[in-house]
Design an enzyme around this catalytic site. Structure first.
Site, short mmCIF file in Angstrom:
data_model
loop_
_atom_site.label_atom_id
_atom_site.label_comp_id
_atom_site.label_asym_id
_atom_site.label_seq_id
_atom_site.Cartn_x
_atom_site.Cartn_y
_atom_site.Cartn_z
N ASP A 36 -47.86 -46.49 -39.85
CA ASP A 36 -46.45 -46.88 -39.86
C ASP A 36 -45.62 -45.61 -39.69
O ASP A 36 -45.56 -44.78 -40.60
CB ASP A 36 -46.14 -47.58 -41.19
CG ASP A 36 -44.72 -48.14 -41.25
OD1 ASP A 36 -43.86 -47.66 -40.50
OD2 ASP A 36 -44.49 -49.03 -42.09
N HIS A 37 -44.96 -45.48 -38.55
CA HIS A 37 -44.24 -44.25 -38.24
C HIS A 37 -42.99 -44.06 -39.09
O HIS A 37 -42.40 -42.98 -39.11
CB HIS A 37 -43.86 -44.24 -36.75
CG HIS A 37 -43.82 -42.87 -36.15
ND1 HIS A 37 -43.84 -41.72 -36.89
CD2 HIS A 37 -43.77 -42.47 -34.86
CE1 HIS A 37 -43.79 -40.67 -36.09
NE2 HIS A 37 -43.75 -41.10 -34.85
N ARG A 38 -42.58 -45.10 -39.83
CA ARG A 38 -41.46 -44.93 -40.76
C ARG A 38 -41.87 -44.07 -41.96
O ARG A 38 -41.01 -43.45 -42.60
CB ARG A 38 -40.97 -46.30 -41.25
CG ARG A 38 -40.41 -47.21 -40.17
CD ARG A 38 -40.10 -48.57 -40.71
NE ARG A 38 -41.31 -49.21 -41.26
CZ ARG A 38 -41.30 -50.40 -41.86
NH1 ARG A 38 -40.17 -51.07 -42.00
NH2 ARG A 38 -42.43 -50.93 -42.31
N ILE A 53 -45.23 -42.26 -41.98
CA ILE A 53 -46.16 -41.21 -41.56
C ILE A 53 -45.69 -40.61 -40.24
O ILE A 53 -45.41 -41.35 -39.29
CB ILE A 53 -47.58 -41.78 -41.37
CG1 ILE A 53 -48.03 -42.57 -42.61
CG2 ILE A 53 -48.57 -40.68 -41.02
CD1 ILE A 53 -48.19 -41.77 -43.85
N PRO A 76 -43.12 -49.96 -36.81
CA PRO A 76 -43.26 -49.10 -35.62
C PRO A 76 -44.61 -48.39 -35.70
O PRO A 76 -44.79 -47.48 -36.51
CB PRO A 76 -42.08 -48.14 -35.72
CG PRO A 76 -41.75 -48.10 -37.18
CD PRO A 76 -42.12 -49.43 -37.76
#
Length: 532
Positions: free
Chosen positions: A504-506, A508, A328
């Site tokens: 990577d929004h998982r 950060i 994501p």
């Protein structure tokens, strides 16, 4: 017989097998790809060193291999086959399932002798209650850690009750189903036609002239699913599998057909215009794991030419597609005032030139990113396979995207924190030349912590770079722009560098990414900040 092993692949070791591209019985030519391997930085096809017939496959998807690992056994085409079953192929067992008649025309169908296999997993149930089957029709698919196999029916009849389910463990003698034999079934009215399965929509048979035989054969599906696909005209290469390890099931095939040729797992188009009544809807394609829209016949509108993608291009396409679907991604934009930094670089570039290399702005970006990774260590981590832990790196290797005649590659500069500007500039020039000349080794593209993609020499105002998974961040750079800004109450001319950090929004969150990018801008605002 010839054992085919993993050749010299540089410094790679324990590399994951992500695709097995051949099956037992395939006739392959020299340089045909056999398997695809993937490290944390690159994917690579292993080509066949010679031609022949694949006798046995010794690896499967998910295995870890290194130089010297056995891939397969190859034989000359005129030699007798040993008929060795391999992972990824689904031969039927030598004997049909055993049928035992307890009473009243209903027979128990059991797992026959399957050799030394014990407690084998049921991965597919290929029939439904009410189905009328013939002798040798496949009933279930079993899979061990070494092979897959289908259990065929011992005789024809009507399926009365199924006694196994996907995930069950079975051995020789395990009860599969109760079969109402043909003689008993004939006493019931209108029993000659098979009842449609609950999941199978009635479809008309379709021609298969447009099916690519090689792609069809290499699709990850059992023989019974292949048979169904052939009968109803579905190209398995275009179907996305929903089963274990991407296996294509009967439901996937029928859903594809019922959906008008749209892959079941393909995302629906967003805000797409509705087609006109006369327009045929294009089908989503899943060739080689890449989903795209099948093209119309462009030759109807003018001259066309089909140009094969380069090997690097094909590998990059698969890797980027997986990264886009898996990670994501969010991009944070900022700007850095690099006026003073550029003045220093301009003053030193002649000295660098005299030493045989160019002192480019990218060298300063590498040092700034390293400073950012030290200050914000989550950007120097990787999400563990369990999805619940972070692997924190204690070294600082920076990948640099390089445009080559064959496509984009990402060589890695090691230990950036331990090297000075001139040393980095020399190394960057050398490895970029190796990339453009096609001389990179596997080790040159391993071990990256964070990547930089620079389009500054071409142009543009900003873009969203894709995270080079399993890294969690990438910096995108476009051309710096001269701009009038207010500084200390005066209007002055400054050189402004756009920054685009995708993450990577998982791992950060947005605030952390904003602080990281702001820190990059701070470091770049004064060359002296590079030594803080």
């Amino acid at each position: 017989m010839k054992e085919i092993k993993v050749p010299d692949i540089g410094n790679f070791s324990d590399v994951s097998v992500i695709e097995v591209l051949v099956n037992v019985g395939d006739t392959i030519k020299i340089d045909d790809p056999m398997v695809t391997l993937e490290s944390d930085k690159a994917s690579m096809d292993i080509p066949a060193p010679q031609g022949g017939v694949v006798e046995a496959i010794k690896i499967k998807v998910g295995d870890k291999v290194s130089e010297g690992s056995l891939i397969l056994v190859l034989k000359e085409a005129n030699e007798p086959s040993l008929n060795v079953a391999a992972s990824g192929s689904q031969p039927k067992v030598a004997g049909a399932a055993a049928a035992v008649s307890p009473a009243g025309g209903t027979e128990e169908v059991k797992v026959p002798d399957i050799g030394d296999f014990k407690s084998v997993s049921v991965i597919e149930v290929l029939v439904h209650v009410g189905d009328v089957i013939k002798a040798e029709d496949s009933l279930i698919t079993l899979e061990s850690d070494k092979a897959s196999m289908e259990i065929p029916a011992p005789k024809g009849g009507k399926v009365k009750e199924i006694k196994v389910a996907v995930g069950d463990k079975v051995s020789e003698g395990s009860l599969i189903l109760l079969l109402e034999t043909a003689d008993a079934a004939s006493a019931a009215p209108a029993a000659s036609a098979p009842a449609p399965s609950a999941s199978a929509a009635p479809v008309a048979a379709a021609p298969t002239s447009n099916v690519n035989a090689d792609d069809f054969r290499r699709a990850h599906a059992s023989p019974s699913v292949r048979r169904i696909a052939r009968e109803i005209g579905v190209d398995l290469a275009k179907v996305a599998g929903s089963g274990p390890n991407g296996r294509i099931t009967e439901q996937d095939v029928r859903a594809f057909q019922a959906g008008g040729g749209i892959a079941a797992s393909a995302p629906a188009p967003v805000a797409a215009p509705a087609p006109t009544p006369s327009a045929a809807a294009p089908a989503a394609n899943n060739m080689g794991g890449i989903q795209f829209i099948t093209q119309p016949d462009w030759s109807k509108f003018g001259a066309v030419e089909t140009i094969p993608m380069s090997r690097i291009g094909k590998i990059s396409a698969k890797h980027l597609h997986r990264a886009w679907l898996t990670v994501p991604q969010v991009t944070h934009f900022d700007e850095a005032d690099i006026t003073e930094l550029e003045a220093y670089r301009s003053g030193m570039k002649d000295k660098a030139k005299a030493m045989g290399f160019n002192l480019t702005p990218l060298v300063f970006m590498m040092k700034a990113v390293t400073a950012g990774l030290k200050e914000f260590p989550k950007f120097n981590s990787a999400l563990a396979d369990d999805g619940e832990n972070l692997i924190q790196r204690k070294f600082y290797n920076i990948g640099i995207a390089v445009d080559t005649p064959d496509g984009l590659v990402v060589p890695v500069i090691k230990d950036v924190d331990r090297k000075g500007l001139f040393e980095l500039a020399r190394e960057l020039g050398e490895i970029s030349k190796k990339a453009r000349d096609g001389k990179l080794k596997a080790g040159d593209m391993q071990g990256g912590c964070f990547s930089i993609s620079s389009l500054g020499g071409i142009g543009g105002t900003n873009f969203t770079p894709l995270v080079n998974a399993p890294e969690v961040g990438i910096l995108g750079l476009t051309r710096a722009q001269e701009r009038l800004v207010r500084k200390n109450g005066e209007i002055v001319d400054r050189l402004i560098q756009p920054l685009a950090v995708s993450y990577d929004h998982r791992v950060i969150d947005g605030a952390y990414a904003a602080r990281f990018t702001a820190h990059l801008a701070f470091v770049l605002s004064d060359v002296r900040n590079l030594i803080l």
